[in-house]
Design an enzyme around this catalytic site. Structure first.
Site, PDB file in Angstrom:
ATOM      1  N   ASP A  57       0.737  -1.128   0.025  1.00 40.75           N
ATOM      2  CA  ASP A  57      -0.029   0.053   0.028  1.00 40.75           C
ATOM      3  C   ASP A  57       0.783   1.051   0.154  1.00 40.75           C
ATOM      4  OD1 ASP A  57      -2.387   1.366   0.124  1.00 40.75           O
ATOM      5  OD2 ASP A  57      -3.067   0.568   1.782  1.00 40.75           O
ATOM      6  N   ALA A  58       0.330   2.415  -0.196  1.00 39.56           N
ATOM      7  CA  ALA A  58       1.136   3.630  -0.556  1.00 39.56           C
ATOM      8  C   ALA A  58       1.940   3.836   0.845  1.00 39.56           C
ATOM      9  CB  ALA A  58       0.237   4.910  -0.524  1.00 39.56           C
TER      10      ALA A  58
END
Length: 973
Positions: A297-298
């Site tokens: 994820d980011a």
């Protein structure tokens, strides 16, 4: 036996291989793929390999400084991927082409497109959120959704979509997942995710299931802090991990790992799952056998970014087993840290090559071995197609859910017995809902700032529709009722019959303490225009309702609950492609309408087209008059002239025939004593309604009442003041003698017949039948048509004497009369004979709009059935829609006009079936229905404004030319 054993072995081997894990990145031409990948990786420097691990955030709404920043990362640090954020598709396409041209190796382009590209990009198509789709039972529609999103990605040069969201949303207070989840049932979430993935990957767009190992039962936003998931391994296996296992077995190519604290999977509570080797490698890749691309994820999210410095968490993510770092920060520092790790042995070149090989395999899988720049010429059109609009409607139609239906309050029936009000709760738009409701019946919008005053206003109504409308901007917007809304809802429901329609997350229902007094509950999930339109249609039974609740509401409504409801065969409203027609071809109607206005054939017009029970074109053009002060609206009503014959008189005659009060062979002498022993004594119903009875076309009754010198209404017949003796209102301040109605019938009875038999269109039979029906029922035609048909049909915009029911601004004027009434005819029937009957004629006098006329024509097309009510038996429709004198070249049916027999006639375009029927009107009106093509067509205008000498609409066959356009718009099936 041997064949059977071999078959079993093959099956078992297949299951074993599946259990061992498939390689979703392996292409059918795997040898060529390997050669391409090996050739590239063998030529790469260490720095170029490290660069492949980074997917950097790029924006299309930032300045030149940002472009230079990305350019530098591509040229100096060899980054391998970009994830684009907001906002314009054309700009993004141009930037993608630029960045690809600068990169030594093709860039992998990703985006967050959970509900389509509109999640990030303006001017692109927006599909429903996952929670809405979780209510859809037909998973083939979810696959089709994936296909459409993949098409958009292909148009934009996007290779990876960070979707589907595979989180099972158990916690109603989850601040970040919620509407982004398919619901609380792991199996439903799994099947929806698989269906979407199959559609997406069928066009080589990589799906990236998220947020592993499951973000659905948290109350913390991982963008802001590290969420804790403190469940047992058994619970995680049965809920959170369940859909991930399923989707891995079905070949998902990518999985995004979330930033979560999961103590039962990773003992270090402070270590985010994205940095945990136990979760990313041991669980996901070893135990669950996932061999696709693993993406974090980011990395700028606080749940991971707070753990350590950017370069350290980036390295930790790779060491944990991730292949691609999403939105990593501090690339230069990270590159240096990776090189140090390689030098020290902390990161091996073998480990680096493992991820780079997978990234390159992904690029080949996505077609980047044959990279081509994005074509931008028709980009916006390609991202917003009729195919998208149709699928969107189908998804919404299949999602709307009926939770409660006491007293069969849904769908709304018996409109003649209903007085309906609408009350809005919530703080978002409701226009589309209210407008669509009013396509079916008069639904009054009632609003008040004080509850007691509102309840008083609602007393005259016997059904209240309460719409709860919340923002549809994004799935994170507040969906909850205000306290005052909850109070108002309960008080309204306590005193009235209520249907509650929720245009928000179904979780909002958790706030309602009791549903006891609410008879009907509908969940429409989102407040989009399409959801509002579709839901309103379902309330009136134009569409079936099929949705199933994707989550549970207390102990009242369980997950999977959803009552079924069947259509009442009322007209629906959709787009042309829904019924096998072309939107682009129907746009020719717009062009011809423009010509009508430009050449002043009429000041304005309405055109409606329906097919297969759905209105797919309903537009108004121009103004009420040539002064161009008031634009024509779809709700405005026109004087429909001779359409009155088939919309008012004929249905009553058909009803009488079906009831055996008269027959087609009944004679005028039998029906009306005044015609006994007259020259019309033996004429039959069938003859006169087929225009075969030797009646004259018309009699200008009004001429007999004009002053012989002034040529204006004679004082012997007219008064400017209403009284008992002058009760027939002909126009504003003009009243005809009350006894003249009888004079009209006497004149017709004594009128000589035509000498020769054969066809001659005549209004006179409708004067006769009006007199007969009003005497038989002892009520006027306006009252009869309203009570027998219009109320129950929901034709609330159809009426005689419109000024008694409608505001004058809603009524289209007809002619500046300079020969009889000497005024603008506005709100009064144009036809002189009907005016002399007080505005209620059997042949003219009706006012309506295109939508209402379509309802009546659709009822005919459906063989007498509409809105859950049977008005006529099919055989009755067939009996009247038949040419009895075709051998004598009479094209007419009994009352209905029919397609031309002779070439010189122009009743239709010549392109409709012989079973079709309709009528035209002097004021510039026309309607036609065709059982074979299932098309209903309505054209309304006031072509006689300013005077009846304006005949260009007829001269140029405008109405039938449009009919040809409609026929041409049918797509060959």
């Amino acid at each position: 036996m041997i064949k059977k054993i071999l078959f079993i072995v093959l099956i078992m081997n297949g299951l074993f291989l599946k259990a061992q894990g498939i390689d979703p990145l392996k292409t059918t031409d795997s040898i060529a793929q390997k050669q391409w990948v090996d050739a590239i990786i063998d030529s790469m420097t260490v720095e170029e390999k490290i660069g492949q691990l980074f997917m950097v955030a790029a924006y299309s709404n930032k300045d030149e400084k940002h472009e230079k920043f990305i350019t530098n990362l591509i040229e100096k640090y060899h980054i391998g991927a970009l994830i684009f954020f907001q906002d314009q598709p054309l700009k993004q396409a141009q930037l993608t082409n630029k960045y690809q041209s600068l990169s030594k190796y093709p860039l992998l382009i990703g985006i967050d497109g959970e509900w389509g590209l509109n999640m990030r990009l303006k001017s692109t198509f927006r599909y429903p959120w996952n929670m809405t789709l979780g209510a859809v039972s037909n998973n083939a529609l979810i696959t089709a959704f994936g296909v459409q999103v993949a098409k958009h990605c292909n148009s934009m040069g996007i290779h990876m979509n960070f979707a589907p969201v595979v989180d099972v949303n158990i916690n109603p207070n989850n601040p970040i997942i919620g509407n982004r989840s398919f619901g609380e049932n792991p199996e439903n979430v799994a099947q929806k995710s698989i269906a979407f993935t199959k559609g997406l990957q069928s066009l080589n767009v990589l799906a990236s299931a998220k947020h592993f190992p499951g973000h659905g039962d948290t109350d913390t936003d991982s963008h802001l802090a590290l969420p804790f998931i403190e469940f047992t391994k058994e619970r995680l296996d049965s809920v959170e991990l369940y859909p991930f296992r399923k989707i891995i077995n079905e070949g998902v190519a990518g999985i995004m790992v979330a930033h979560l604290s999961v103590p039962n999977l990773e003992p270090n509570k402070e270590l985010p799952s994205s940095l945990s080797k136990s979760i990313v490698t041991d669980l996901l890749q070893n135990e669950m056998q996932f061999k696709g691309l693993v993406i974090t994820d980011a990395m700028n999210m606080k749940a991971s970014a707070n753990f350590s410095s950017s370069q350290e968490i980036n390295l930790a993510a790779i060491l944990a087993g991730n292949d691609l770092l999403d939105v990593p920060l501090n690339i230069p520092e990270t590159v240096e840290r990776f090189k140090q790790a390689l030098a020290s042995g902390e990161l091996t070149e073998e480990r680096l090559n493992h991820s780079v090989l997978k990234i390159l395999k992904t690029k080949y899988w996505a077609g980047l071995n044959n990279y081509k720049p994005i074509e931008t010429e028709h980009l916006i059109e390609d991202l917003n197609t009729a195919e998208d609009e149709l699928l969107h409607r189908k998804l919404v139609e299949n999602s709307v859910t009926l939770l409660k239906n006491e007293e069969v309050i849904f769908p709304i029936q018996n409109l003649d017995k209903k007085k309906i009000a609408y009350v809005k709760l919530g703080d978002s738009k409701n226009d589309s809902f209210v407008n669509m409701l009013n396509n079916y019946a008069q639904v009054d919008v009632i609003s008040e700032t004080n509850l007691d005053e509102l309840l008083v206003k609602l007393k005259p109504y016997n059904l209240i529709i309460v719409g709860f409308h919340k923002s549809n901007v994004n799935p994170w917007k507040d969906y909850k009722f205000r306290y005052v809304d909850l109070v108002w809802l309960q008080e309204i429901a306590r005193e009235n019959k209520v249907i509650l329609d929720v245009f928000a997350s179904p979780y909002s229902l958790l706030q309602i303490k009791t549903f006891q007094n609410i008879e009907g509950i509908v969940v429409s999930y989102q407040n989009s225009e399409v959801a509002q339109e579709v839901s309103a249609q379902m309330l009136f039974g134009a569409l079936d309702i099929k949705g199933k609740l994707p989550l549970s509401i207390k102990n009242v409504f369980s997950e999977g609950h959803g009552l079924m409801s069947t259509s009442l065969n009322r007209l629906g409203y959709s787009i042309p492609e829904d019924v096998g027609m072309s939107s682009s071809k129907l746009k020719k109607i717009d062009s011809i309408a423009s010509v009508v206005l430009k050449d002043e054939m009429a000041p304005g017009l309405q055109v409606l087209v329906a097919r297969k029970g759905k209105v797919i074109y309903n537009k108004s053009f121009g103004y009420h008059t040539s002064e161009k002060k008031i634009r024509v609206q779809n709700s405005d009503i026109y004087d429909v002239a001779s359409l009155t014959k088939i919309l008012a008189s004929l249905p009553l005659i058909m009803e009488l025939e079906e009831n055996k009060t008269l027959s087609l062979e009944s004679t005028l002498g039998e029906l009306l004593p005044k015609f006994k022993n007259s020259n019309k004594d033996t004429l039959t119903v069938k003859e006169v309604l087929s225009h075969y009875g030797r009646l004259h076309a018309w009699i200008p009754f009004y001429l007999r009442t004009l002053d012989s010198i002034t040529k204006k209404p004679s004082e012997a017949y007219y008064s400017q003041v209403r009284s008992k003796n002058y009760a027939l209102k002909v126009a504003e301040n003009l009243y005809l003698r009350t006894d003249y109605k009888d004079s009209i019938i006497n004149i017709i009875a004594k009128e000589e017949q035509r000498e020769h038999e054969g066809y001659k269109y005549s209004d006179l039979s409708y004067y006769i039948f009006k007199d007969y029906m009003e005497k038989y029922y002892r009520k006027d035609l306006a009252t009869l048509t309203e009570s027998h048909f219009y109320k129950s049909l929901g034709a609330n915009r159809t009426s005689y004497l419109p000024l008694k029911k409608f505001n004058k601004s809603e009524i289209i004027p007809t002619e500046n009369d300079d020969y009889y009434r000497f005024q603008l005819v506005h709100g009064y029937v144009h036809d002189m004979g009907a005016a002399m009957q007080g505005g209620i004629g059997g042949h003219a006098g009706l006012f309506s709009n295109a939508n209402d006329i379509a309802k009546i024509m659709q009822m005919y097309l459906q063989k007498g059935y509409y809105g859950g009510k049977r008005y006529f038996q099919p055989k009755t429709i067939d009996k009247f829609n038949h040419r009895y004198y075709a051998e004598d070249e009479v094209r007419k049916g009994v009352g209905f006009d029919k397609p031309q027999i002779k070439e010189i006639e122009k009743a239709t375009c010549g392109c409709v079936s012989d079973s079709s029927f309709g009528h035209s009107g002097f004021t510039g009106t026309y309607t036609w229905a065709d059982p074979e093509s299932e098309i209903v067509y309505v054209f309304l205008s006031n072509r006689i404004f300013p005077t009846a000498s304006n005949k260009d609409l007829i001269r140029y066959n405008i109405r039938t030319d449009i009919q040809q356009f409609i026929q041409d718009a049918i797509i060959e099936e």
